[in-house]
Design a protein around this motif. Sequence first.
Motif, short mmCIF file in Angstrom:
data_model
loop_
_atom_site.label_atom_id
_atom_site.label_comp_id
_atom_site.label_asym_id
_atom_site.label_seq_id
_atom_site.Cartn_x
_atom_site.Cartn_y
_atom_site.Cartn_z
N GLU A 12 0.83 -1.21 0.00
CA GLU A 12 0.00 0.00 0.00
C GLU A 12 0.86 1.26 0.00
N ALA A 13 1.94 1.22 0.80
CA ALA A 13 2.83 2.37 0.86
C ALA A 13 3.52 2.63 -0.47
N MET A 14 3.65 1.58 -1.30
CA MET A 14 4.33 1.70 -2.58
C MET A 14 3.37 1.90 -3.76
N GLY A 15 2.09 2.13 -3.45
CA GLY A 15 1.16 2.48 -4.52
C GLY A 15 0.32 1.34 -5.05
N TYR A 16 -0.04 0.38 -4.20
CA TYR A 16 -0.89 -0.73 -4.60
C TYR A 16 -2.14 -0.80 -3.74
N GLN A 17 -3.24 -1.15 -4.37
CA GLN A 17 -4.47 -1.48 -3.63
C GLN A 17 -4.41 -2.96 -3.28
N GLN A 27 3.67 5.00 7.49
CA GLN A 27 3.78 5.39 8.90
C GLN A 27 3.39 4.24 9.82
N ARG A 28 2.33 3.54 9.47
CA ARG A 28 1.89 2.42 10.30
C ARG A 28 2.89 1.28 10.25
N LEU A 29 3.47 1.04 9.09
CA LEU A 29 4.48 -0.01 8.98
C LEU A 29 5.65 0.29 9.91
N ARG A 30 6.13 1.51 9.87
CA ARG A 30 7.25 1.90 10.73
C ARG A 30 6.86 1.82 12.21
N ALA A 31 5.63 2.20 12.53
CA ALA A 31 5.18 2.14 13.92
C ALA A 31 5.14 0.70 14.42
N LEU A 79 11.65 -4.21 15.61
CA LEU A 79 12.08 -4.80 14.34
C LEU A 79 12.59 -3.75 13.36
N GLN A 80 13.07 -2.63 13.87
CA GLN A 80 13.47 -1.54 12.98
C GLN A 80 14.54 -1.96 11.98
N GLY A 81 15.36 -2.93 12.35
CA GLY A 81 16.41 -3.39 11.44
C GLY A 81 15.89 -4.02 10.17
N LEU A 82 14.61 -4.40 10.16
CA LEU A 82 14.04 -5.02 8.97
C LEU A 82 13.72 -4.01 7.87
N LEU A 108 10.40 2.62 1.27
CA LEU A 108 9.55 3.51 2.05
C LEU A 108 10.03 4.95 1.97
N GLN A 109 9.09 5.85 1.84
CA GLN A 109 9.41 7.27 1.81
C GLN A 109 9.24 7.87 3.21
#
Length: 280
Positions: free
Chosen positions: A220-225, A257-261, A268-271, A279-280
């Motif tokens: 979704e973050a990369m422009g997909y439904q 934003q939710r993915l990073r949260a 798991l920030q290293g992932l 991610l932008q």
Amino acid sequence: MKTLEQDLPELRPGQSVELLKELHILTREGRINQDSRRKLKQVYHLVQFIEKLLAQVPDAPGHPTLADFGAGKSYLGFILYDLVLRQRAEGHVYGIETRTELVERSRALAQRLGFGRMSFLAIRAEDAASESALPEAIDLVTALHACDTATDDAIAFGLRRKARHMALVPCCQAELAGWLRKEKAQALSRTPLAELWRHPLHTRELGSQLTNVLRCLYLEAMGYQVTVTELVGWEHSMKNELILATRTGQPKRAAAQRLRAILAEFGLQGLEVLRYPGLQ
């Protein structure tokens, strides 16, 4: 044992029985056992979803193009070709598999059956994004039970080639569970949520669920439904989650934003750099 007509009433008109025999789904007598029937049912269901996606692809020379990741013996690729592409003048299926012997077997079978618009590449899934033998324009990326990070590699390839659609059935998601285990002691001291993965069985199950949630958010973050549904009934396969993604070209900042949260919440920030570099 039942006859072919009784056992497979859903067999489509014009479908190659010889192909099903060559794939050892049917015996030489045209009969089928329960394991093969279960496998074929999964492939049929995925083909039905893929047909609907391909119906959205505009007619153009050489299209539609399909990339099948973790192809194995290429059950899905062959049946897709037989049911969807064989009657068309255009279109190509590319099977991507690391095991050379399976690639050679698939190449020989395609030649024997006259399936001329099929290609098989003996490359690692993670190397496919930079593989020149694959076309720049891919209409659909699919992966049926591609193990562990092979699904992530299929997603990375689809993003690199701006695939119109992706149809993914993940399997054996182990990587994230390993990260959870590594940080378990620290997580238990930090948050009561760590009880969700304190026991090894829960670690494995939560890791699998979380992996797919993060994959959907990334798409979704990369422009997909994205749509998530069941492939078949759970009695046929425990690896049953189907992720369908269609490119809109409109990245969702909220998904990033939710993915990073979620990564931060679970330590798991290293992932992010490893699996979600766009991610932008």
